[in-house]
Design a protein around this motif. Structure first.
Motif, PDB file in Angstrom:
ATOM      1  N   HIS A 199     -22.586 -13.275   7.267  1.00  0.00           N
ATOM      2  CA  HIS A 199     -22.756 -11.823   7.247  1.00  0.00           C
ATOM      3  C   HIS A 199     -21.692 -11.094   6.428  1.00  0.00           C
ATOM      4  O   HIS A 199     -21.866  -9.907   6.113  1.00  0.00           O
ATOM      5  N   THR A 200     -20.605 -11.763   6.066  1.00  0.00           N
ATOM      6  CA  THR A 200     -19.566 -11.115   5.260  1.00  0.00           C
ATOM      7  C   THR A 200     -19.734 -11.389   3.764  1.00  0.00           C
ATOM      8  O   THR A 200     -18.962 -10.873   2.957  1.00  0.00           O
ATOM      9  N   ILE A 201     -20.728 -12.191   3.399  1.00  0.00           N
ATOM     10  CA  ILE A 201     -20.981 -12.440   1.975  1.00  0.00           C
ATOM     11  C   ILE A 201     -21.485 -11.149   1.336  1.00  0.00           C
ATOM     12  O   ILE A 201     -22.418 -10.512   1.835  1.00  0.00           O
ATOM     13  N   ASP A 202     -20.867 -10.749   0.244  1.00  0.00           N
ATOM     14  CA  ASP A 202     -21.175  -9.477  -0.404  1.00  0.00           C
ATOM     15  C   ASP A 202     -21.928  -9.724  -1.714  1.00  0.00           C
ATOM     16  O   ASP A 202     -21.324  -9.981  -2.760  1.00  0.00           O
ATOM     17  N   SER A 203     -23.242  -9.663  -1.656  1.00  0.00           N
ATOM     18  CA  SER A 203     -24.070  -9.791  -2.857  1.00  0.00           C
ATOM     19  C   SER A 203     -25.446  -9.213  -2.560  1.00  0.00           C
ATOM     20  O   SER A 203     -25.826  -9.043  -1.400  1.00  0.00           O
ATOM     21  N   ASP A 204     -26.187  -8.915  -3.627  1.00  0.00           N
ATOM     22  CA  ASP A 204     -27.518  -8.320  -3.453  1.00  0.00           C
ATOM     23  C   ASP A 204     -28.479  -9.281  -2.761  1.00  0.00           C
ATOM     24  O   ASP A 204     -29.348  -8.858  -1.997  1.00  0.00           O
ATOM     25  N   LEU A 240     -25.973 -12.683  -6.753  1.00  0.00           N
ATOM     26  CA  LEU A 240     -26.576 -13.703  -5.896  1.00  0.00           C
ATOM     27  C   LEU A 240     -25.508 -14.691  -5.457  1.00  0.00           C
ATOM     28  O   LEU A 240     -24.657 -15.091  -6.261  1.00  0.00           O
ATOM     29  N   THR A 241     -25.542 -15.056  -4.181  1.00  0.00           N
ATOM     30  CA  THR A 241     -24.673 -16.102  -3.652  1.00  0.00           C
ATOM     31  C   THR A 241     -25.536 -17.194  -3.046  1.00  0.00           C
ATOM     32  O   THR A 241     -26.525 -16.896  -2.363  1.00  0.00           O
ATOM     33  N   ILE A 242     -25.182 -18.439  -3.317  1.00  0.00           N
ATOM     34  CA  ILE A 242     -25.887 -19.564  -2.693  1.00  0.00           C
ATOM     35  C   ILE A 242     -24.931 -20.249  -1.730  1.00  0.00           C
ATOM     36  O   ILE A 242     -23.861 -20.719  -2.126  1.00  0.00           O
TER      37      ILE A 242
END
Length: 319
Positions: A199-204, A240-242
């Motif tokens: 939930h803290t990952i910051d990406s679209d 985008l984050t994977i």
């Protein structure tokens, strides 16, 4: 003469009775031959090319199963399971074609309630629904459609408390991480021991991939995402984050295959197997892909198609 008349009448009655029994036996034999196990097929008359209005579509979908004998009881074994499963798959695809979720769920519940006429028929349809909508390898795998079926199973008087254990468990998992809802949070651990939260990952967009080391299909999906121009561009622009998560306990195998995952991804494991323990995600099949938006709402649940992920991202990008 009187006695001769009585004899003639008696012989005639016996002959008629024997004829009646013979006919009944013949009909029974014919029915047995006609409906031998695995030979009976359900006739589907719905033809989209002949449907000119939404009213006609609704009428056709409501009468889709009219040819099926829901009162056949144990004789349900006469039906060709694969043919009925194919008909159910087509039915599911029709329900997913622009129909509201409320209407779709109502029709699925109605079908299962009709099947409650007997335990054999109910078991037959729950088996078919499981194969089409719940099997992770099914192209029509769809938790949203399977939920109303599970709800009928859990509440059905035909099932006892032991029969309800599996559908209750499956319903619990299906109700988590639903399309449009915020995904369950994940605490992940990196190779250096540092931890982070989904939930803290910051990406679209965020892709969560559950993977196992050495898994051939995991490697194939990794290669497809790595070669995707859209995904590569969005990774480079930080939009985008994977997050690749190993959910099991063999950390030696995970470390040995650490280099299989691109360095631009977050490569982590689930310390203490908390996802499995808390049943926050359905890990029945791996690999499993989730696509989330910037608020961590689920856009794709438990998928395996990179092309589908690309399509959904492009759809939202054009909105």
């Amino acid at each position: 003469m009187k006695y001769l008349y009585i004899i003639i009448v008696t012989l005639a009655l016996v002959s008629c009775n024997n004829t009646r029994v013979s006919r009944e036996e013949s009909e029974a034999e014919a029915n047995t031959e006609q409906y031998a196990p695995g030979t009976r097929q359900v006739k589907i008359t719905m033809d989209l090319q002949r449907i000119a209005s939404w009213e006609e579509y609704n009428h056709a979908i409501e009468h889709y199963w009219d040819d099926f004998d829901f009162e056949c009881g144990e004789d349900v074994i006469a039906y060709d399971t694969m043919q009925v499963m194919s008909a159910f798959a087509q039915y599911a695809s029709y329900l997913g074609a622009g129909m509201s979720a409320e209407r779709r769920d109502s029709l699925l519940r109605g079908l299962m309630h009709r099947a409650e006429h007997s335990r054999p028929v109910f078991d037959f349809f729950t088996h078919i629904a499981e194969g089409v909508l719940h099997d992770p390898n099914s192209p029509l795998h769809n938790d949203e459609m399977y939920i109303p079926i599970l709800e009928v199973m859990v509440a059905s008087p035909l099932l006892d408390e032991y029969d309800r254990i599996v559908p209750s468990y499956n319903l619990e998992l299906a109700l988590k991480n639903r399309i449009g809802e915020v995904a369950e949070d994940i605490v992940y651990t990196l190779a250096n021991g540092r931890q982070g939260r989904l939930h803290t990952i910051d990406s679209d967009y965020t892709i969560v991939m559950f993977s196992n080391p050495g898994c051939p299909m995991c490697g194939q999906i990794t290669a497809e995402m790595s070669s995707s121009p859209l995904i590569s561009q969005m990774l480079a622009s930080k939009r985008l984050t994977i997050l690749c998560i190993y959910p099991d306990a063999d950390l030696e195998a995970w470390h040995n295959h650490h280099s299989d995952i691109p360095s631009s991804w977050i490569n982590a494991y689930d310390k203490g197997m908390k996802i499995t323990e808390n049943r926050t995600y359905n890990l029945a099949a791996i690999p499993s892909l989730y696509l989330l938006d910037d608020q961590k709402r689920v856009l794709i649940k438990d998928g395996y198609s990179v092309a589908n992920i690309e399509g959904v991202i492009m759809y939202f990008e054009q909105m």
